[in-house]
Design an enzyme around this catalytic site. Structure first.
Site, mmCIF file in Angstrom:
data_model
loop_
_atom_site.group_PDB
_atom_site.id
_atom_site.type_symbol
_atom_site.label_atom_id
_atom_site.label_comp_id
_atom_site.label_asym_id
_atom_site.label_seq_id
_atom_site.Cartn_x
_atom_site.Cartn_y
_atom_site.Cartn_z
ATOM 1 N N PRO A 280 0.791 -1.227 0.000
ATOM 2 C CA PRO A 280 0.000 0.000 0.000
ATOM 3 C C PRO A 280 0.827 1.283 0.000
ATOM 4 O O PRO A 280 1.891 1.351 0.609
ATOM 5 C CB PRO A 280 -0.813 -0.105 1.302
ATOM 6 C CG PRO A 280 -0.056 -1.065 2.148
ATOM 7 C CD PRO A 280 0.580 -2.035 1.197
ATOM 8 N N ASN A 281 0.302 2.261 -0.716
ATOM 9 C CA ASN A 281 0.851 3.612 -0.829
ATOM 10 C C ASN A 281 2.095 3.708 -1.706
ATOM 11 O O ASN A 281 2.581 4.805 -1.973
ATOM 12 C CB ASN A 281 1.132 4.226 0.561
ATOM 13 C CG ASN A 281 -0.122 4.335 1.389
ATOM 14 O OD1 ASN A 281 -1.100 4.924 0.944
ATOM 15 N ND2 ASN A 281 -0.132 3.754 2.572
ATOM 16 N N ARG B 113 5.465 10.818 -2.633
ATOM 17 C CA ARG B 113 5.231 10.515 -1.218
ATOM 18 C C ARG B 113 6.512 10.645 -0.390
ATOM 19 O O ARG B 113 7.492 9.934 -0.639
ATOM 20 C CB ARG B 113 4.742 9.059 -1.141
ATOM 21 C CG ARG B 113 4.551 8.549 0.257
ATOM 22 C CD ARG B 113 4.359 7.034 0.268
ATOM 23 N NE ARG B 113 4.148 6.570 1.608
ATOM 24 C CZ ARG B 113 4.358 5.328 2.015
ATOM 25 N NH1 ARG B 113 4.776 4.409 1.167
ATOM 26 N NH2 ARG B 113 4.143 4.998 3.267
ATOM 27 N N TYR C 35 11.455 8.053 0.876
ATOM 28 C CA TYR C 35 11.249 7.083 -0.199
ATOM 29 C C TYR C 35 11.855 7.472 -1.538
ATOM 30 O O TYR C 35 11.720 6.731 -2.512
ATOM 31 C CB TYR C 35 9.738 6.805 -0.349
ATOM 32 C CG TYR C 35 9.119 6.315 0.942
ATOM 33 C CD1 TYR C 35 9.587 5.163 1.569
ATOM 34 C CD2 TYR C 35 8.085 7.019 1.561
ATOM 35 C CE1 TYR C 35 9.034 4.723 2.761
ATOM 36 C CE2 TYR C 35 7.523 6.580 2.758
ATOM 37 C CZ TYR C 35 8.010 5.434 3.353
ATOM 38 O OH TYR C 35 7.466 4.987 4.534
ATOM 39 N N ASN D 121 7.901 -5.719 -1.418
ATOM 40 C CA ASN D 121 7.888 -4.651 -0.423
ATOM 41 C C ASN D 121 6.465 -4.603 0.119
ATOM 42 O O ASN D 121 5.585 -4.014 -0.509
ATOM 43 C CB ASN D 121 8.290 -3.311 -1.042
ATOM 44 C CG ASN D 121 8.333 -2.206 0.000
ATOM 45 O OD1 ASN D 121 7.856 -2.389 1.120
ATOM 46 N ND2 ASN D 121 8.887 -1.066 -0.369
ATOM 47 N N ALA E 110 3.365 -0.916 4.582
ATOM 48 C CA ALA E 110 2.852 -0.915 5.965
ATOM 49 C C ALA E 110 2.388 -2.298 6.406
ATOM 50 O O ALA E 110 2.426 -2.619 7.612
ATOM 51 C CB ALA E 110 1.714 0.091 6.099
ATOM 52 N N GLU F 111 12.695 -9.558 0.860
ATOM 53 C CA GLU F 111 11.901 -8.434 1.375
ATOM 54 C C GLU F 111 12.682 -7.141 1.132
ATOM 55 O O GLU F 111 13.864 -7.065 1.490
ATOM 56 C CB GLU F 111 11.665 -8.663 2.871
ATOM 57 C CG GLU F 111 10.959 -7.534 3.589
ATOM 58 C CD GLU F 111 10.817 -7.820 5.097
ATOM 59 O OE1 GLU F 111 11.035 -8.986 5.539
ATOM 60 O OE2 GLU F 111 10.521 -6.864 5.829
ATOM 61 N N HIS G 239 12.725 -2.820 1.420
ATOM 62 C CA HIS G 239 12.174 -1.544 1.891
ATOM 63 C C HIS G 239 13.040 -0.415 1.355
ATOM 64 O O HIS G 239 14.275 -0.497 1.430
ATOM 65 C CB HIS G 239 12.147 -1.477 3.420
ATOM 66 C CG HIS G 239 11.312 -2.557 4.022
ATOM 67 N ND1 HIS G 239 9.941 -2.537 3.994
ATOM 68 C CD2 HIS G 239 11.662 -3.724 4.609
ATOM 69 C CE1 HIS G 239 9.474 -3.638 4.555
ATOM 70 N NE2 HIS G 239 10.500 -4.382 4.937
ATOM 71 N N ARG H 274 13.915 4.018 11.906
ATOM 72 C CA ARG H 274 12.685 4.808 12.004
ATOM 73 C C ARG H 274 11.911 4.417 13.270
ATOM 74 O O ARG H 274 12.485 3.874 14.206
ATOM 75 C CB ARG H 274 11.871 4.617 10.724
ATOM 76 C CG ARG H 274 12.660 5.076 9.473
ATOM 77 C CD ARG H 274 11.844 4.934 8.208
ATOM 78 N NE ARG H 274 10.652 5.774 8.258
ATOM 79 C CZ ARG H 274 9.646 5.655 7.381
ATOM 80 N NH1 ARG H 274 9.712 4.744 6.416
ATOM 81 N NH2 ARG H 274 8.601 6.444 7.475
HETATM 82 C C1 DQA Z 1 8.376 0.806 3.523
HETATM 83 C C2 DQA Z 1 8.549 0.987 5.039
HETATM 84 C C3 DQA Z 1 7.225 0.777 5.764
HETATM 85 O O1 DQA Z 1 7.404 0.941 7.170
HETATM 86 C C4 DQA Z 1 6.206 1.793 5.295
HETATM 87 O O2 DQA Z 1 4.959 1.567 5.908
HETATM 88 C C5 DQA Z 1 6.077 1.833 3.817
HETATM 89 C C6 DQA Z 1 7.266 1.678 2.980
HETATM 90 C C7 DQA Z 1 9.655 1.157 2.764
HETATM 91 O O3 DQA Z 1 9.724 0.804 1.576
HETATM 92 O O4 DQA Z 1 10.562 1.799 3.310
HETATM 93 O O5 DQA Z 1 4.993 2.091 3.286
HETATM 94 O O6 DQA Z 1 8.081 -0.558 3.269
#
Ligand code: DQA
Length: 150
Positions: free
Chosen positions: A13-14, A21, A26, A78, A81, A102, A104, A111
């Site tokens: 998501p997002n 964003r 990011y 990825n 959240a 995985e 990120h 963080r």
């Molecule tokens: C994320 C890190 C997560 O904590 C966050 O909720 C994201 C992006 C990252 O790519 O750094 O949406 O996965």
């Protein structure tokens, strides 16, 4: 692990908002640009690569299940959240038993504390965190070139 013929990249998501964003966390690359780089790189290596993004947990679970029916051999994910919340996505990855990395973009360990826990890491081959969009490319390089323990 032999080199996979078919790789799936899953974005949670997002991540459709990448580029706009929170660029401090990011970066400025869009999701389309990241996906294009990965697709080009895989195709150069003669490997099929599909990408999928959803903001909906159930759609992500469905796509992971679909990967098994499609004989996908490697997943780069990825979970965004959902990393920190989704037992359902974890269970889907455990069920299909497709090796995955995985990724990120941000360094989740630098963080907030709630980002330090992942439901995925102990099942993953490995994790790339904090290297921005480049992290996906490093994960892809691993899938294309390396075997666990090599
Ligand atoms: C994320 C890190 C997560 O904590 C966050 O909720 C994201 C992006 C990252 O790519 O750094 O949406 O996965």
């Amino acid at each position: 692990m032999p080199t996979p013929n078919s790789i799936l990249v899953i974005h949670g998501p997002n991540l459709n908002l990448l580029g706009a964003r929170e660029p401090a966390h990011y970066g400025s690359a869009t999701l389309a640009a990241i996906n294009q780089r990965l697709t080009d790189r895989a195709h150069l290596a003669g490997v099929t690569l599909d990408t999928f993004q959803s903001n909906i947990e159930g759609e992500l679970v469905d796509r992971i299940q679909q990967a098994q029916r499609d004989a996908v051999e490697f997943i780069i994910i990825n979970p965004a959240a959902f990393t920190h919340t989704s037992i359902a996505m974890r269970d889907a990855l455990a069920a299909v038993a497709i090796p995955f990395i995985e990724v990120h973009l941000s360094n989740v360990f630098a963080r907030e504390k709630f980002r330090h826990h992942s439901y995925f890491t102990d099942l993953a081959i490995g994790i790339v965190s904090g290297l921005g969009g480049k992290g996906y490319e490093l994960a892809l390089d691993y899938a294309l070139q390396h075997s666990p323990g090599a």
